[in-house]
Motif scaffolding. Structure first.
Motif, mmCIF file in Angstrom:
data_model
loop_
_atom_site.group_PDB
_atom_site.id
_atom_site.type_symbol
_atom_site.label_atom_id
_atom_site.label_comp_id
_atom_site.label_asym_id
_atom_site.label_seq_id
_atom_site.Cartn_x
_atom_site.Cartn_y
_atom_site.Cartn_z
ATOM 1 N N LEU A 45 3.598 -62.448 59.973
ATOM 2 C CA LEU A 45 4.426 -63.672 59.991
ATOM 3 C C LEU A 45 3.705 -64.799 60.725
ATOM 4 N N GLY A 46 2.448 -65.031 60.359
ATOM 5 C CA GLY A 46 1.702 -66.122 60.997
ATOM 6 C C GLY A 46 1.924 -67.424 60.245
ATOM 7 N N THR A 47 0.838 -68.042 59.795
ATOM 8 C CA THR A 47 0.932 -69.324 59.087
ATOM 9 C C THR A 47 1.720 -69.188 57.786
ATOM 10 N N MET A 48 1.489 -68.109 57.053
ATOM 11 C CA MET A 48 2.017 -68.014 55.680
ATOM 12 C C MET A 48 3.376 -67.317 55.566
ATOM 13 N N GLY A 49 3.623 -66.312 56.400
ATOM 14 C CA GLY A 49 4.806 -65.455 56.205
ATOM 15 C C GLY A 49 6.156 -66.161 56.203
ATOM 16 N N TYR A 108 8.403 -58.627 58.995
ATOM 17 C CA TYR A 108 7.890 -57.836 60.125
ATOM 18 C C TYR A 108 6.550 -58.378 60.611
ATOM 19 N N ASP A 109 6.348 -58.344 61.918
ATOM 20 C CA ASP A 109 5.022 -58.630 62.495
ATOM 21 C C ASP A 109 4.818 -57.688 63.667
ATOM 22 N N VAL A 110 3.552 -57.347 63.906
ATOM 23 C CA VAL A 110 3.237 -56.439 65.001
ATOM 24 C C VAL A 110 3.423 -57.154 66.352
ATOM 25 N N ALA A 111 3.350 -58.489 66.365
ATOM 26 C CA ALA A 111 3.449 -59.255 67.619
ATOM 27 C C ALA A 111 4.842 -59.850 67.787
ATOM 28 N N GLU A 168 1.687 -58.009 51.820
ATOM 29 C CA GLU A 168 0.851 -57.903 53.032
ATOM 30 C C GLU A 168 0.222 -59.269 53.287
ATOM 31 N N ASN A 169 0.412 -59.723 54.530
ATOM 32 C CA ASN A 169 0.075 -61.096 54.878
ATOM 33 C C ASN A 169 -0.582 -61.147 56.243
ATOM 34 N N VAL A 170 -1.414 -60.137 56.553
ATOM 35 C CA VAL A 170 -2.070 -60.052 57.863
ATOM 36 C C VAL A 170 -3.453 -60.699 57.765
ATOM 37 N N PRO A 171 -4.171 -60.877 58.901
ATOM 38 C CA PRO A 171 -5.428 -61.639 58.874
ATOM 39 C C PRO A 171 -6.435 -61.185 57.803
ATOM 40 N N GLU A 172 -7.278 -62.137 57.434
ATOM 41 C CA GLU A 172 -8.234 -61.939 56.335
ATOM 42 C C GLU A 172 -9.398 -61.055 56.792
ATOM 43 N N ASN A 173 -9.088 -59.797 57.000
ATOM 44 C CA ASN A 173 -10.071 -58.849 57.512
ATOM 45 C C ASN A 173 -9.736 -57.504 56.866
ATOM 46 N N VAL A 199 -8.300 -54.702 59.093
ATOM 47 C CA VAL A 199 -6.894 -54.903 59.510
ATOM 48 C C VAL A 199 -5.959 -54.623 58.330
ATOM 49 N N LYS A 200 -6.342 -55.104 57.150
ATOM 50 C CA LYS A 200 -5.488 -54.900 55.972
ATOM 51 C C LYS A 200 -5.422 -53.394 55.624
ATOM 52 N N ALA A 201 -6.575 -52.725 55.683
ATOM 53 C CA ALA A 201 -6.598 -51.286 55.352
ATOM 54 C C ALA A 201 -5.728 -50.487 56.315
ATOM 55 N N SER A 255 -1.129 -58.221 48.035
ATOM 56 C CA SER A 255 -1.826 -58.833 49.166
ATOM 57 C C SER A 255 -1.943 -60.335 48.930
ATOM 58 N N ASP A 256 -1.690 -61.088 50.001
ATOM 59 C CA ASP A 256 -1.859 -62.549 49.950
ATOM 60 C C ASP A 256 -3.287 -62.926 50.362
ATOM 61 N N THR A 257 -4.222 -61.985 50.237
ATOM 62 C CA THR A 257 -5.598 -62.286 50.622
ATOM 63 C C THR A 257 -6.090 -63.588 49.990
ATOM 64 N N SER A 258 -6.869 -64.343 50.775
ATOM 65 C CA SER A 258 -7.430 -65.603 50.265
ATOM 66 C C SER A 258 -8.570 -65.345 49.283
ATOM 67 N N GLY A 259 -9.113 -64.119 49.296
ATOM 68 C CA GLY A 259 -10.242 -63.929 48.386
ATOM 69 C C GLY A 259 -10.966 -62.600 48.466
ATOM 70 N N HIS A 308 -1.689 -64.378 45.556
ATOM 71 C CA HIS A 308 -2.252 -65.371 46.479
ATOM 72 C C HIS A 308 -1.479 -66.688 46.447
ATOM 73 N N TRP A 309 -0.712 -66.899 47.520
ATOM 74 C CA TRP A 309 0.064 -68.126 47.680
ATOM 75 C C TRP A 309 -0.854 -69.209 48.248
ATOM 76 N N SER A 310 -0.390 -70.445 48.185
ATOM 77 C CA SER A 310 -1.163 -71.539 48.755
ATOM 78 C C SER A 310 -0.353 -72.163 49.880
ATOM 79 N N ASN A 311 -1.021 -72.618 50.909
ATOM 80 C CA ASN A 311 -0.374 -73.156 52.112
ATOM 81 C C ASN A 311 0.018 -74.632 51.935
ATOM 82 N N PRO A 312 1.213 -75.065 52.268
ATOM 83 C CA PRO A 312 2.374 -74.344 52.789
ATOM 84 C C PRO A 312 3.140 -73.643 51.663
HETATM 85 N N1 LIG Z 1 -3.683 -69.895 56.295
HETATM 86 C C1 LIG Z 1 -3.756 -70.232 55.004
HETATM 87 O O1 LIG Z 1 -3.842 -71.423 54.641
HETATM 88 C C2 LIG Z 1 -3.690 -69.166 53.957
HETATM 89 C C3 LIG Z 1 -3.906 -67.838 54.272
HETATM 90 N N2 LIG Z 1 -3.849 -66.892 53.277
HETATM 91 C C4 LIG Z 1 -4.105 -65.493 53.562
HETATM 92 O O2 LIG Z 1 -2.888 -64.916 54.021
HETATM 93 C C5 LIG Z 1 -3.160 -63.901 54.994
HETATM 94 C C6 LIG Z 1 -2.473 -64.282 56.285
HETATM 95 O O3 LIG Z 1 -2.982 -65.530 56.706
HETATM 96 P P1 LIG Z 1 -2.291 -66.394 57.859
HETATM 97 O O4 LIG Z 1 -0.820 -66.345 57.736
HETATM 98 O O5 LIG Z 1 -3.003 -67.690 57.862
HETATM 99 O O6 LIG Z 1 -2.760 -65.548 59.137
HETATM 100 P P2 LIG Z 1 -2.297 -65.708 60.656
HETATM 101 O O7 LIG Z 1 -3.435 -65.265 61.489
HETATM 102 O O8 LIG Z 1 -1.661 -67.027 60.895
HETATM 103 O O9 LIG Z 1 -1.115 -64.614 60.752
HETATM 104 C C7 LIG Z 1 -1.324 -63.248 60.597
HETATM 105 C C8 LIG Z 1 -0.176 -62.499 61.257
HETATM 106 O O10 LIG Z 1 -0.377 -61.109 61.022
HETATM 107 C C9 LIG Z 1 0.026 -60.431 62.191
HETATM 108 N N3 LIG Z 1 -0.590 -59.105 62.193
HETATM 109 C C10 LIG Z 1 -1.846 -58.754 62.531
HETATM 110 N N4 LIG Z 1 -2.007 -57.420 62.373
HETATM 111 C C11 LIG Z 1 -0.834 -56.941 61.918
HETATM 112 C C12 LIG Z 1 -0.367 -55.644 61.578
HETATM 113 N N5 LIG Z 1 -1.154 -54.574 61.660
HETATM 114 N N6 LIG Z 1 0.903 -55.516 61.161
HETATM 115 C C13 LIG Z 1 1.736 -56.584 61.077
HETATM 116 N N7 LIG Z 1 1.342 -57.848 61.395
HETATM 117 C C14 LIG Z 1 0.084 -58.005 61.807
HETATM 118 C C15 LIG Z 1 -0.391 -61.317 63.338
HETATM 119 O O11 LIG Z 1 0.354 -61.026 64.513
HETATM 120 C C16 LIG Z 1 -0.102 -62.694 62.764
HETATM 121 O O12 LIG Z 1 1.196 -63.136 63.116
HETATM 122 C C17 LIG Z 1 -4.679 -63.828 55.094
HETATM 123 O O13 LIG Z 1 -5.163 -62.847 54.240
HETATM 124 C C18 LIG Z 1 -5.115 -65.215 54.657
HETATM 125 O O14 LIG Z 1 -6.440 -65.243 54.175
HETATM 126 C C19 LIG Z 1 -3.505 -67.209 51.989
HETATM 127 C C20 LIG Z 1 -3.242 -68.499 51.651
HETATM 128 C C21 LIG Z 1 -3.379 -69.595 52.590
#
Ligand SMILES: NC(=O)C1=CN([C@@H]2O[C@H](COP(=O)(O)OP(=O)(O)OC[C@H]3O[C@@H](n4cnc5c(N)ncnc54)[C@H](O)[C@@H]3O)[C@@H](O)[C@H]2O)C=CC1
Ligand SMILES: Cc1ncc(C(=O)O)c(C(=O)O)c1O
Length: 309
Positions: A10-14, A31-34, A85-90, A93-95, A113-117, A137-141
């Motif tokens: 639930l970071g930028t995109m969730g 849900y978010d781990v934090a 799944e919307n966790v960091p682009e790694n 972490v996703k696995a 997965s909402d992975t960027s790529g 793959h959604w686009s921000n916002p």
């Molecule tokens: N920021 C952007 O403009 C865009 C991002 N994306 C993709 O969406 C995904 C998420 O990106 P953002 O929301 O920007 O990332 P972010 O870093 O803002 O948020 C990620 C969230 O995932 C949580 N998290 C980390 N590990 C976790 C786990 N094991 N279980 C549950 N939650 C966990 C973190 O606490 C954090 O709140 C990435 O794959 C990114 O590439 C896709 C489109 C646009």
């Protein structure tokens, strides 16, 4: 049929994604781990709902669309028809997330997965029943931009792609099915070609950052919202494109690593709005005002592009 959706991360995109799906009459568990991210997301949900009101995307009349927050992964995914799944682009972490949910969900629960790529073929190597994994793959916002890319990996079942495409359509959004699982899919390949050149021009001192934004937003962005790149080639004339690209393509940035300016800023924790400084600087008050102003303008432009004004 998809009715219950779990969003993990639930970071930028969730939060925006949760708000938009609920307006589509879907039951969302977020849900978010934090714990801090969950609290931030509650506030962001309210803001996104206000923007959706302004967009004229009303809650379903007698609908059951809801967003429920939880800090328990098992509770989040229990009974879900679709996990996003919307966790960091790694990939590590996703696995980890895929492994954690694998035993908690049914074998036919779709995992998107909402992975960027990251290619979906790489991601689906980390989950059982890979035929039910798909890129979404959604686009921000995400509550404002209506286009969502849908990507199959090598093992994704055609029915999984069809289900996600139909879901996106059914809530009034715009699915674009990408035909090959290439890194960055389509949107980010195009965006990152533009960003590579933009960063290079600023880094080489060809232009100031503010002026680069004025040039691209008013010279290219405003136009491209109405006339897409393929149609633009026809508007300009393919003969012009042939002449210009014959000398210009060879001079464009072709660097295959991350630009030093970006490494320097990220190394100093200058990440942009989220840290208060990146290419520009932001106070919390400025950030709030900027986000409200951007949302207002994006809403107004979208209403016009959709012929609703
Ligand atoms: N920021 C952007 O403009 C865009 C991002 N994306 C993709 O969406 C995904 C998420 O990106 P953002 O929301 O920007 O990332 P972010 O870093 O803002 O948020 C990620 C969230 O995932 C949580 N998290 C980390 N590990 C976790 C786990 N094991 N279980 C549950 N939650 C966990 C973190 O606490 C954090 O709140 C990435 O794959 C990114 O590439 C896709 C489109 C646009
Ligand atoms: C810089 C940047 N990177 C990735 C994305 C994405 O779509 O994954 C975006 C975006 O605007 O959504 C972005 O701006």
């Amino acid at each position: 049929m998809i009715q219950r959706i779990a969003i993990i991360g639930l970071g930028t995109m969730g939060p925006g994604m949760a708000a938009r799906l609920a307006r589509g009459d879907l039951q969302v568990t977020a849900y978010d781990v934090a714990p801090a991210a969950i609290e931030r997301a509650r506030a962001m949900l309210g803001t996104a709902e206000g923007v959706l009101d302004a967009l004229g995307i009303a809650p379903p009349p007698a609908g059951v669309g809801t967003v429920r927050f939880t800090d328990d992964l098992g509770e989040a995914v229990s009974g879900a028809d679709l996990i996003i799944e919307n966790v960091p682009e790694n990939i590590v972490v996703k696995a980890d997330v895929y492994r954690a949910i694998d035993g908690l969900i049914a074998s036919d629960t779709i995992v998107a997965s909402d992975t960027s790529g990251i290619p979906i073929t790489q991601l689906q190597a980390h989950i059982s029943h890979p035929e039910r994994m798909v890129g979404m793959h959604w686009s921000n916002p995400p509550h404002i931009i209506p286009m969502i890319e849908v990507i199959a990996g090598e093992k994704t079942a055609p029915q999984t792609v069809a289900t996600i495409r139909d879901l996106i359509r059914s809530i009034g959004l715009l699915p674009v099915v990408v035909k090959k699982d290439v890194p960055g899919f389509v949107e980010n390949r195009v965006l990152y070609a533009l960003l590579r050149e933009a960063v290079d021009l600023v880094e080489r001192g060809v232009i100031e950052p503010e002026d680069l934004d004025t040039c691209v937003s008013w010279g290219i962005g405003y136009k491209i919202a109405v006339v897409g790149p393929m149609a633009l080639l026809d508007m300009a004339g393919l003969d012009i494109y042939k002449s210009v690209s014959s000398f210009l393509n060879a001079d464009l940035s072709n660097r295959d690593d991350v630009a030093p300016m970006v490494l320097e800023k990220t190394g100093a924790s200058k990440l942009g709005i989220k840290s208060g400084e990146g290419m520009f600087s932001y106070t919390p008050e400025q950030t709030k005002a900027l986000q409200a102003d951007r949302a207002r303008k994006l809403v107004a432009v979208r209403r016009i592009l959709e012929g609703r004004e």
